[in-house]
Design a protein around this motif. Structure first.
Motif, short mmCIF file in Angstrom:
data_model
loop_
_atom_site.label_atom_id
_atom_site.label_comp_id
_atom_site.label_asym_id
_atom_site.label_seq_id
_atom_site.Cartn_x
_atom_site.Cartn_y
_atom_site.Cartn_z
N MET A 182 0.80 -1.22 0.00
CA MET A 182 0.00 0.00 0.00
C MET A 182 0.84 1.27 0.00
O MET A 182 0.31 2.37 -0.04
CB MET A 182 -0.94 0.02 1.23
N SER A 183 2.17 1.17 0.09
CA SER A 183 3.00 2.38 0.27
C SER A 183 3.02 3.22 -1.02
O SER A 183 2.92 2.71 -2.13
CB SER A 183 4.42 2.00 0.67
N VAL A 184 3.14 4.53 -0.81
CA VAL A 184 3.14 5.49 -1.92
C VAL A 184 4.49 6.21 -1.92
O VAL A 184 5.02 6.54 -0.86
CB VAL A 184 2.00 6.51 -1.74
N GLY A 185 5.03 6.46 -3.12
CA GLY A 185 6.31 7.13 -3.21
C GLY A 185 6.27 8.55 -2.70
O GLY A 185 5.23 9.21 -2.74
N GLU A 186 7.42 9.02 -2.20
CA GLU A 186 7.48 10.37 -1.65
C GLU A 186 7.74 11.36 -2.79
O GLU A 186 8.54 11.09 -3.68
CB GLU A 186 8.63 10.43 -0.64
N VAL A 187 7.09 12.51 -2.76
CA VAL A 187 7.31 13.52 -3.79
C VAL A 187 8.56 14.33 -3.44
O VAL A 187 8.69 14.80 -2.32
CB VAL A 187 6.09 14.46 -3.90
N ILE A 188 9.47 14.43 -4.42
CA ILE A 188 10.71 15.17 -4.14
C ILE A 188 10.66 16.50 -4.88
O ILE A 188 10.36 16.56 -6.07
CB ILE A 188 11.93 14.36 -4.61
N HIS A 189 10.95 17.57 -4.17
CA HIS A 189 10.98 18.89 -4.81
C HIS A 189 12.41 19.23 -5.18
O HIS A 189 13.31 18.43 -4.99
CB HIS A 189 10.31 19.92 -3.90
N GLU A 190 12.59 20.44 -5.67
CA GLU A 190 13.88 20.79 -6.26
C GLU A 190 15.06 20.54 -5.31
O GLU A 190 14.94 20.72 -4.10
CB GLU A 190 13.88 22.24 -6.69
N ALA A 191 16.15 20.11 -5.92
CA ALA A 191 17.39 19.93 -5.18
C ALA A 191 18.48 20.58 -6.01
O ALA A 191 19.14 19.93 -6.82
CB ALA A 191 17.68 18.45 -4.97
N MET A 192 18.59 21.90 -5.86
CA MET A 192 19.46 22.70 -6.71
C MET A 192 20.90 22.19 -6.72
O MET A 192 21.51 22.03 -7.78
CB MET A 192 19.40 24.16 -6.25
N LEU A 213 22.18 19.35 -6.13
CA LEU A 213 22.31 18.07 -6.82
C LEU A 213 22.28 18.27 -8.34
O LEU A 213 23.08 17.71 -9.09
CB LEU A 213 21.17 17.15 -6.37
N GLU A 214 21.33 19.10 -8.78
CA GLU A 214 21.19 19.31 -10.22
C GLU A 214 22.41 20.00 -10.82
O GLU A 214 22.86 19.67 -11.91
CB GLU A 214 19.92 20.12 -10.52
N ILE A 215 22.94 20.97 -10.08
CA ILE A 215 24.15 21.65 -10.57
C ILE A 215 25.29 20.64 -10.66
O ILE A 215 26.02 20.59 -11.64
CB ILE A 215 24.51 22.85 -9.65
#
Ligand code: CUA
Length: 319
Positions: A54-64, A66-68
């Motif tokens: 039943m588990s649902v994935g966690e929503v991840i917001h921006e990770a500046m 990491l992206e750089i």
């Protein structure tokens, strides 16, 4: 380091080490990232596997940050590859000034080599060690390709054109030469050997054998036999341009274009004289297409190269 391994050709030219270093760098980068990515896929697949149906994935917001990071690191790596690759490419495609020039004519299915001193050979090329050698190459029929794995050099040999290939052998020995462009039934048999010799041995080899005279002197004879000399006179009174001191310089054409006189220009001027007529002259020269062989063209080119500019007073006495 790989010379004992049959998988890898010997390093026998100044370029071999540079090409291999780049090759292994690219290989190392590819292996590193392939293993890293494959490893992480497996690791995360296990680490973050679904434990509860039943588990649902966690929503991840921006990770500046990491992206750089994942943008800048690949950028730096690709720039390193670009600059490194370009420097090797430029070094391979630009022969030094003081090369030993040798002409190559490829045909189905053999390699013909012509030394400037007049020595000719087939499927064998003798060169001295430690000296930069430039091959000036053309084909009599279809596209071939010279490939000497031990030198890490390779270039197409194209009919109707002159292409260059240069290398500087670093150790005496015999190295295989291959045709690396499919050119017909016996393409696989179109091989040869480059024989790298000590300079003194090479000199002895060069002066041995049948002495037919230099390529330029054969060209001079042909120049007279074909009556080129009736129009191309050294004194500027001929119906054709003066050829002395012409090679390597520029000429102005009828249409105002400026051309550098190189092998290709001389070749075209012999086979298709009206294509690029020098300003101030009439397109009256007949074509020599079909009248001269590829080898004879090379002799004529070498003759034109040998004509140094002379002061006008001397010029009228020389021929
Ligand atoms: Cu010549 Cu393949």
């Amino acid at each position: 380091m790989w010379s004992g391994t049959p998988l890898f050709p010997e390093q026998a030219s100044t370029m071999a080490g540079r090409v291999d270093a780049l090759y292994f760098f690219l290989l190392a980068i590819s292996v590193f990232f392939s293993l890293l990515i494959a490893g992480l896929i497996v690791f995360y697949a296990i680490r973050y596997r679904r434990r509860d149906p039943m588990s649902v994935g966690e929503v991840i917001h921006e990770a500046m940050a990491l992206e750089i990071t994942w943008t800048v690191i690949p950028f730096i790596i690709s720039m390193v590859i670009f600059v490194w690759g370009a420097s090797v490419y430029v070094a391979i495609s630009r022969p030094p000034d003081d090369t030993l020039n040798i002409y190559v004519v490829g045909k189905q299915w053999m390699w013909k080599f012509q030394h400037l001193d007049g020595q000719r050979e087939i499927n064998e090329l003798h060169v001295p060690v430690g000296r930069p050698v430039k091959l000036i190459m053309t084909s009599e029929d279809v596209i071939h390709d010279v490939f000497v794995p031990a030198f890490r050099v390779k270039a197409d040999v194209i009919p109707g054109r002159y292409t260059n290939l240069w290398f500087q052998p670093t150790k005496p020995g015999r190295y295989r030469l291959f045709c690396a462009e499919y050119c017909g039934t016996r393409h696989s048999g179109m091989t040869g050997e480059v024989i790298v010799m000590e300079p003194s041995e090479f000199q002895a080899w060069l002066s041995g054998g049948a002495l037919e005279g230099s390529l330029a002197s054969a060209g001079a004879k042909l120049f007279n036999d074909l009556a080129c000399n009736t129009c191309h006179r050294p004194d500027a009174k001929g119906r054709g341009p003066v050829l002395d001191g012409l090679f390597g310089n520029t000429v102005k054409l009828q249409n105002g274009e400026i051309m550098t006189v190189d092998e290709a220009y001389v070749r075209e001027s012999i086979l298709n004289p009206s294509a690029k007529v020098t300003a101030g002259f009439q397109p009256i020269m007949p074509t020599f297409q079909g009248l001269v062989t590829e080898e004879q063209l090379l002799e004529l080119i070498e003759y034109v190269k040998s004509l140094k500019a002379l002061p006008p007073a001397q010029a009228s006495q020389t021929r």
